[in-house]
Design a protein around this motif. Sequence first.
Motif, mmCIF file in Angstrom:
data_model
loop_
_atom_site.group_PDB
_atom_site.id
_atom_site.type_symbol
_atom_site.label_atom_id
_atom_site.label_comp_id
_atom_site.label_asym_id
_atom_site.label_seq_id
_atom_site.Cartn_x
_atom_site.Cartn_y
_atom_site.Cartn_z
ATOM 1 N N CYS A 165 0.852 -1.189 0.000
ATOM 2 C CA CYS A 165 0.000 0.000 0.000
ATOM 3 C C CYS A 165 0.889 1.241 0.000
ATOM 4 C CB CYS A 165 -0.897 -0.002 1.236
ATOM 5 S SG CYS A 165 -1.783 1.557 1.445
ATOM 6 N N CYS A 168 0.245 3.336 3.582
ATOM 7 C CA CYS A 168 0.678 2.879 4.912
ATOM 8 C C CYS A 168 1.781 1.826 4.855
ATOM 9 C CB CYS A 168 -0.518 2.316 5.689
ATOM 10 S SG CYS A 168 -1.095 0.723 5.065
ATOM 11 N N CYS A 179 -7.050 -0.642 0.693
ATOM 12 C CA CYS A 179 -6.065 -1.191 1.626
ATOM 13 C C CYS A 179 -6.811 -1.704 2.853
ATOM 14 C CB CYS A 179 -5.050 -0.132 2.037
ATOM 15 S SG CYS A 179 -3.928 -0.725 3.320
ATOM 16 N N CYS A 182 -5.261 0.621 6.162
ATOM 17 C CA CYS A 182 -5.540 2.035 6.368
ATOM 18 C C CYS A 182 -6.798 2.487 5.643
ATOM 19 C CB CYS A 182 -4.340 2.881 5.926
ATOM 20 S SG CYS A 182 -4.100 2.882 4.143
ATOM 21 N N VAL A 184 -7.305 3.210 2.540
ATOM 22 C CA VAL A 184 -7.149 4.080 1.392
ATOM 23 C C VAL A 184 -7.566 3.320 0.125
ATOM 24 C CG1 VAL A 184 -4.773 3.551 0.646
ATOM 25 C CG2 VAL A 184 -5.641 5.873 0.450
HETATM 26 ZN ZN LIG Z 1 -2.760 1.150 3.596
#
Ligand SMILES: [Zn+2]
Length: 255
Positions: A165, A168, A179, A182, A184
């Motif tokens: 990712c 993160c 992800c 996190c 995202v």
């Molecule tokens: Zn992430």
Amino acid sequence: MNESRELVNREDRAILANISGEAFFSNQATLGSYTVPARAAGQAYALSSVFGRTELFDMGDDRKGEKYWSAKQIAQSVIGEHNPDADLRRFGVFLCQGERPTEDELRAAQTRQDAFFLDQIQQADLLYSRAPHRPDSITDVQRRAARALGIDRPWVVKMAAMSECPACGGTVKAGAAVCRYCGVILDEEKAAKFGIVRRATDHGVTAGFSNDAAKAATQEAPDSPDGVKSASPDGAESATTGGAAGTVRKRKNWL
Ligand SMILES: [Zn+2]
């Protein structure tokens, strides 16, 4: 060359035994191709015969040479006794002294196979500890070794390719929409397709689920802490590795 001439000598026979559930193929060029059959389910071993054979070869200047190879010589070559990289004895194949394998021969074959498999498992453990996001570095032999010995490892199941990712640094399935750590969004188009919508928060924009999608995701992935499910429909073969926190999580349904 006289094509009708019998090159195989059926009077000279060697017996190969195979205690593994796997068949092996060996190409011995001018001496022929050989298949060492797999042990059938419920059987202790499978047997196959190798015969002595005359090899004809060109010596140049229209002269033909010939050489006799004994059944034992060919059998030793088939099982790769002189080639450490192709040595089938590691997999439980061996040349019997007699017409049938003895108890001692079978025990020795099992011991040899176990030792080889244990070594393979240790190598895979090392590879996995160094690079858990590189499941392709685990070989098929290493997976077979773990299955054969009934040893449970996170790398036994073929795992999906992983990527990192960008937000993160967590290890996520390649091609995942979001992800799992996190939240995202990694793939806008895919995220939209699975009903994952953007939601503004105090910390900026993060991924969220519409109600229906969140419910479905939670049902399908109860072991997922944040309800985020990877986009792959074949979740059964996936391994989950925690990158961000440096932890390794195992699914509950390892083979
Ligand atoms: Zn992430």
